[in-house]
Design a protein around this motif. Sequence first.
Motif, PDB file in Angstrom:
ATOM      1  N   TYR A  13     -11.135   4.744   5.494  1.00 45.29           N
ATOM      2  CA  TYR A  13     -10.224   4.590   4.409  1.00 45.29           C
ATOM      3  C   TYR A  13     -10.791   3.887   3.035  1.00 45.29           C
ATOM      4  O   TYR A  13     -11.914   3.207   3.177  1.00 45.29           O
ATOM      5  N   HIS A  53       0.856  -1.267  -0.050  1.00 45.08           N
ATOM      6  CA  HIS A  53      -0.115  -0.166  -0.052  1.00 45.08           C
ATOM      7  C   HIS A  53       0.947   1.211   0.006  1.00 45.08           C
ATOM      8  O   HIS A  53       1.866   1.287   0.706  1.00 45.08           O
ATOM      9  N   ASP A  67      -9.315   1.637  -0.477  1.00 40.70           N
ATOM     10  CA  ASP A  67      -8.266   1.155  -1.035  1.00 40.70           C
ATOM     11  C   ASP A  67      -8.524   0.997  -2.580  1.00 40.70           C
ATOM     12  O   ASP A  67      -9.595   0.538  -2.964  1.00 40.70           O
ATOM     13  N   ARG A  94      -3.853   3.746  -0.532  1.00 38.48           N
ATOM     14  CA  ARG A  94      -5.087   3.711   0.451  1.00 38.48           C
ATOM     15  C   ARG A  94      -5.341   5.281   0.852  1.00 38.48           C
ATOM     16  O   ARG A  94      -4.466   5.958   1.312  1.00 38.48           O
TER      17      ARG A  94
END
Length: 226
Positions: A49, A19, A51, A60
Amino acid sequence: MMQRMQLSSTSAMFYGISHLQWPTTDLERSVALWRDAIGLIEARRGEGYVDLDSGNVLLRLMQVPTIESAVSLRLSVQDVGKAYEALLAAGAAARYAPMRTPELEEMACVSDANGHAIVLWRALSEDEWGFVPELPKQGEWQPDAEELLKRLLAHVPALFRMLVRRKTTRVIEMMAAEAKSPVTRELVIRGYITSSAKATRFRLIAPLKAEGINPDDYKEDFDFEG
């Protein structure tokens, strides 16, 4: 030996970057930029969050109360100018317009709403460099032979030209070494032909004719099994 074993053991603990974190004070606004304007695919969403799949690692987007420090990412794009205008239209702020760099790249930069930098870039093709690269030669070349090869190589698609330049130059110099001669126009023509795969040598006919060279005079080289 012990040190090498320890390094190898340590590296086996790590699998790569999974990430990259992009802090934002407005999660949905960042999602709109990265997913809707840039085109990354939403892969997962959780508390605070999102992704996004960049193709290599996940980006992210992380909701934070304040931005403690700005971050920067480079995006590889096909057309820097169009990507730059698209991000400006999506609400990004201009940092610098598309420009060419001494590193033979084209770059531009915008900022998102949190002041993070998004650098847009692509490598320039050889046709855009503005100069003809030198041959990777080591032996003695007659000036007219070198210029001829440079002109012939200009017919090779830019994406493959660097590899073809290296291979062709090497083959020509091997032929010159066998003949115990400096590189001549004749050796350039023969090496230019024989260094190419036999199945694709028909593509060399037009460049040779453009230089006033009769391909029929080099039938043996066109038939050569390399």
